[in-house]
Enzyme design. Structure first.
Site, PDB file in Angstrom:
ATOM      1  N   GLY A 162       0.839  -1.208   0.000  1.00 20.48           N
ATOM      2  CA  GLY A 162       0.000   0.000   0.000  1.00 20.48           C
ATOM      3  C   GLY A 162       0.869   1.250   0.000  1.00 20.48           C
ATOM      4  O   GLY A 162       1.891   1.296   0.671  1.00 20.48           O
ATOM      5  N   ARG A 191       1.267  -4.916  -5.963  1.00 20.59           N
ATOM      6  CA  ARG A 191       1.395  -6.205  -5.280  1.00 20.59           C
ATOM      7  C   ARG A 191       1.683  -7.223  -6.379  1.00 20.59           C
ATOM      8  O   ARG A 191       1.174  -7.098  -7.489  1.00 20.59           O
ATOM      9  CB  ARG A 191       0.121  -6.541  -4.527  1.00 20.59           C
ATOM     10  CG  ARG A 191      -0.216  -5.437  -3.517  1.00 20.59           C
ATOM     11  CD  ARG A 191      -1.360  -5.814  -2.609  1.00 20.59           C
ATOM     12  NE  ARG A 191      -1.973  -4.628  -2.026  1.00 20.59           N
ATOM     13  CZ  ARG A 191      -1.612  -4.082  -0.855  1.00 20.59           C
ATOM     14  NH1 ARG A 191      -0.661  -4.604  -0.132  1.00 20.59           N
ATOM     15  NH2 ARG A 191      -2.228  -3.022  -0.397  1.00 20.59           N
ATOM     16  N   ASP A 229       4.914  -5.105   6.086  1.00 24.21           N
ATOM     17  CA  ASP A 229       5.496  -6.403   6.470  1.00 24.21           C
ATOM     18  C   ASP A 229       5.449  -7.442   5.342  1.00 24.21           C
ATOM     19  O   ASP A 229       6.337  -8.294   5.256  1.00 24.21           O
ATOM     20  CB  ASP A 229       4.898  -6.941   7.768  1.00 24.21           C
ATOM     21  CG  ASP A 229       3.395  -7.001   7.743  1.00 24.21           C
ATOM     22  OD1 ASP A 229       2.796  -6.618   6.723  1.00 24.21           O
ATOM     23  OD2 ASP A 229       2.808  -7.443   8.751  1.00 24.21           O
ATOM     24  N   THR A 246       4.030   2.606   5.673  1.00 26.20           N
ATOM     25  CA  THR A 246       2.619   2.219   5.675  1.00 26.20           C
ATOM     26  C   THR A 246       1.870   3.147   6.629  1.00 26.20           C
ATOM     27  O   THR A 246       2.413   3.509   7.673  1.00 26.20           O
ATOM     28  CB  THR A 246       2.417   0.741   6.098  1.00 26.20           C
ATOM     29  OG1 THR A 246       1.053   0.546   6.484  1.00 26.20           O
ATOM     30  CG2 THR A 246       3.277   0.341   7.279  1.00 26.20           C
ATOM     31  N   ASP A 289      -0.538   2.450   8.460  1.00 22.54           N
ATOM     32  CA  ASP A 289      -1.146   1.741   9.600  1.00 22.54           C
ATOM     33  C   ASP A 289      -0.316   1.765  10.886  1.00 22.54           C
ATOM     34  O   ASP A 289      -0.826   1.446  11.957  1.00 22.54           O
ATOM     35  CB  ASP A 289      -1.404   0.272   9.228  1.00 22.54           C
ATOM     36  CG  ASP A 289      -2.489   0.143   8.172  1.00 22.54           C
ATOM     37  OD1 ASP A 289      -3.296   1.076   8.061  1.00 22.54           O
ATOM     38  OD2 ASP A 289      -2.505  -0.871   7.462  1.00 22.54           O
ATOM     39  N   ASP A 333       1.758  -0.338  11.876  1.00 23.81           N
ATOM     40  CA  ASP A 333       1.660  -1.664  12.495  1.00 23.81           C
ATOM     41  C   ASP A 333       2.949  -2.480  12.402  1.00 23.81           C
ATOM     42  O   ASP A 333       2.914  -3.707  12.441  1.00 23.81           O
ATOM     43  CB  ASP A 333       0.495  -2.444  11.851  1.00 23.81           C
ATOM     44  CG  ASP A 333       0.673  -2.598  10.345  1.00 23.81           C
ATOM     45  OD1 ASP A 333       1.545  -1.913   9.767  1.00 23.81           O
ATOM     46  OD2 ASP A 333      -0.062  -3.395   9.744  1.00 23.81           O
ATOM     47  N   MET A 388      -9.091   3.875   8.423  1.00 22.33           N
ATOM     48  CA  MET A 388      -8.348   2.690   7.981  1.00 22.33           C
ATOM     49  C   MET A 388      -7.685   1.968   9.157  1.00 22.33           C
ATOM     50  O   MET A 388      -7.413   2.576  10.189  1.00 22.33           O
ATOM     51  CB  MET A 388      -7.312   3.076   6.930  1.00 22.33           C
ATOM     52  CG  MET A 388      -7.942   3.220   5.554  1.00 22.33           C
ATOM     53  SD  MET A 388      -6.730   3.373   4.253  1.00 22.33           S
ATOM     54  CE  MET A 388      -7.782   3.150   2.810  1.00 22.33           C
ATOM     55  N   ARG A 430      -7.081  -2.396   9.248  1.00 18.47           N
ATOM     56  CA  ARG A 430      -7.711  -3.731   9.278  1.00 18.47           C
ATOM     57  C   ARG A 430      -7.250  -4.531  10.473  1.00 18.47           C
ATOM     58  O   ARG A 430      -8.029  -5.228  11.104  1.00 18.47           O
ATOM     59  CB  ARG A 430      -7.346  -4.511   8.011  1.00 18.47           C
ATOM     60  CG  ARG A 430      -8.231  -4.171   6.904  1.00 18.47           C
ATOM     61  CD  ARG A 430      -8.466  -5.260   5.890  1.00 18.47           C
ATOM     62  NE  ARG A 430      -9.259  -4.654   4.854  1.00 18.47           N
ATOM     63  CZ  ARG A 430      -8.744  -4.021   3.799  1.00 18.47           C
ATOM     64  NH1 ARG A 430      -7.455  -3.972   3.621  1.00 18.47           N
ATOM     65  NH2 ARG A 430      -9.535  -3.461   2.915  1.00 18.47           N
ATOM     66  N   ALA A 462     -13.426  11.998  20.179  1.00 20.26           N
ATOM     67  CA  ALA A 462     -14.526  11.042  19.972  1.00 20.26           C
ATOM     68  C   ALA A 462     -15.033  10.500  21.310  1.00 20.26           C
ATOM     69  O   ALA A 462     -14.258  10.353  22.259  1.00 20.26           O
ATOM     70  CB  ALA A 462     -14.046   9.896  19.086  1.00 20.26           C
ATOM     71  N   SER A 508     -24.552  15.597  20.767  1.00 16.85           N
ATOM     72  CA  SER A 508     -24.047  14.919  19.570  1.00 16.85           C
ATOM     73  C   SER A 508     -22.897  14.020  20.002  1.00 16.85           C
ATOM     74  O   SER A 508     -22.297  14.250  21.043  1.00 16.85           O
ATOM     75  CB  SER A 508     -23.536  15.930  18.549  1.00 16.85           C
ATOM     76  OG  SER A 508     -22.336  16.507  19.009  1.00 16.85           O
TER      77      SER A 508
END
Ligand code: ATP
Length: 328
Positions: free
Chosen positions: A15, A76, A107, A130, A132, A134, A174, A176, A191, A220
Site C-alpha cells: 500500500g 502487489r 510487512d 505504511t 497503519d 503496524d 483505515m 484492518r 470522539a 451529539s
C-alpha cells in the site's frame, strides 16, 4: 565476506503511503553523497520481475519530498511469491549491475525481501512505509503521522455537522489489523467512543456508554471505528444496531476511505523518511543486510527483518487508558 556495494536499487511496495517519495529521495541522495550509483524500480516487485528499472541521480529526485504517493508507483505481485518470479527479478538486478536493494513498504514487502535475500544472498534493507503504523521495531512508520492528521481534520468537520443536528456519527478509519489511526485520531478529535481491533469493547457496552453520554447532556456524539474492529459488525451494521436499540439517536455513517492515504506528507514524515533513507544506505555500506531501519525514542535503530515481520507493534496501554478517561 563483506560485499562491495557500488549500485543501490530502491522500490516501493504494498500500500502506498505519504512520505514514500521523501524516503526514495533520501536513498538516492545518500547514495550520491557516498559516490554510489542508484536505480529506481517501478511498481515494486512486479516491476522488478519485468525489468522496469531506471537510473536515478540526486537531481532526478528534486521537488518530490513534498509530494504524496510514490513516484516509483507501488504494486502487489503474486509472481514474486514464486521461485520463478524471484529468479526473473534476480536476473534483472544482475543485468543492471545492482548490488543491493532498499525496500520501502509494509510487512508483506519485507517478507518478500527476506525470502529473496536468503535465496540469492542479496543485500536487502527495509524501510517501514505504511499508514497503519503496524510494524514492529519502530515507534512510527512513514505515512502514519500524515494519515492521522488527515483523519483528524476530516473528523473535526464531521463534528461540526454532527453537533448542528444533534446527530450520532460513526466514522470508519483505515486499520484492518491495527487501531493506531482510530485510537489516536479518536482521542485527537475528541470522539466519545473508539473501536479498535486490539480491544473487543462489545456492542452492548457501547450502547450503555452512549446512553450514559446522552443522559449526561451530550447532544451529539462521534464513534471512531477502525476497519478491523472486533465487534463482528461493520460500521453500517453497528449504526443500525444503535438506531434499533437507542431510537433517540439520529445516526449517520461516514467512511473516510482512501483519502487517508493521499496528500502531502507532514513535516514529521518527511524528516523521518529522510533519516531512514540515509540510515538504510549507511547500513548497506557497512555490509549489513536483512535489517529494517526504525525510529525508537527519536533515534535511528536497526532490527532483523524477521522480527519486523513476526512481532506485532503493540498499542501503548497508557493511551488506551487516556481514551477511556476522556470518554467519561
Ligand atoms: P501494506 O501493509 O500497506 O499492505 P505490505 O508490504 O504488507 O503493505 P503486501 O501486499 O502484504 O503489502 O505485500 C507486498 C508484496 O510483497 C506482495 O504483493 C508480494 O509480491 C510480496 N510478498 C509478500 N509476502 C511474500 C512472500 N511470502 N514471499 C514472496 N513475496 C512476498
Amino acid at each position: 565476506m563483506k560485499k562491495i556495494i557500488k549500485k543501490i536499487g530502491v522500490l516501493t511496495s504494498g500500500g502506498d503511503a505519504p512520505g514514500m517519495n521523501a524516503a526514495i529521495r533520501a536513498v538516492i541522495r545518500a547514495a550520491s553523497y557516498y559516490k554510489l550509483e542508484s536505480v529506481g524500480v517501478y511498481r515494486g516487485y512486479e516491476g522488478l520481475i519485468e525489468g522496469d528499472i531506471v537510473p536515478l541521480t540526486a537531481r532526478d529526485v528534486h521537488h518530490i519530498i513534498q509530494k504524496g504517493g510514490t513516484i516509483l508507483k507501488s504494486a502487489r505481485s503474486d509472481e514474486f511469491r514464486t521461485i520463478e518470479g524471484r529468479k526473473k527479478a534476480y536476473d534483472y538486478l544482475v543485468k543492471n549491475e545492482v548490488d543491493a536493494l532498499v525496500i520501502i513498504g509494509g510487512d508483506g514487502s519485507f517478507t518478500g525481501g527476506m525470502v529473496f535475500s536468503k535465496e540469492y544472498d542479496f543485500p536487502v534493507i527495509g524501510i517501514p512505509g505504511t499508514i497503519d503504523n503496524d510494524i514492529y521495531g519502530t515507534d512510527f512508520t512513514i505515512g502514519y503521522d500524515t494519515a492521522l492528521n488527515t483523519a483528524v481534520e476530516v473528523i473535526d468537520k464531521i463534528r461540526d455537522t454532527a453537533s448542528s443536528h444533534n446527530r450520532l456519527f460513526f466514522v470508519e478509519v483505515m486499520g484492518r489489523d491495527a487501531g493506531f489511526i482510530a485510537l489516536n485520531a479518536g482521542i485527537g478529535a475528541g470522539a466519545e467512543e473508539i473501536l479498535i481491533p486490539e480491544e473487543d469493547m462489545g456492542v452492548d457496552r457501547m450502547l450503555i456508554s452512549l446512553e450514559k453520554s446522552r443522559r449526561s447532556g451530550k447532544t451529539s456524539s462521534l464513534v471512531v471505528v477502525a476497519e478491523g474492529d472486533k465487534t463482528g459488525k461493520n460500521v453500517f451494521e453497528l449504526a443500525s444496531y444503535v438506531e434499533e436499540n437507542l431510537p433517540q439517536y439520529d445516526v449517520r455513517v461516514s467512511v473516510l476511505g482512501h483519502m487517508q492515504r493521499g496528500g502531502a506528507p507532514s513535516c514529521f514524515d518527511r524528516v523521518m523518511a529522510s533519516r531512514m533513507g540515509v540510515k538504510a544506505v549507511e547500513l548497506l555500506l557497512d555490509g549489513k543486510s536483512n535489517l529494517m531501519v526504525g525510529m525508537i525514542n527519536n533515534e535511528m535503530v536497526e532490527n532483523d527483518l524477521e522480527l519486523a515481520v513476526k512481532e506485532h507493534h503493540k498499542i501503548n496501554p497508557e493511551i488506551l487508558r487516556v481514551s477511556e478517561i476522556m470518554s467519561v
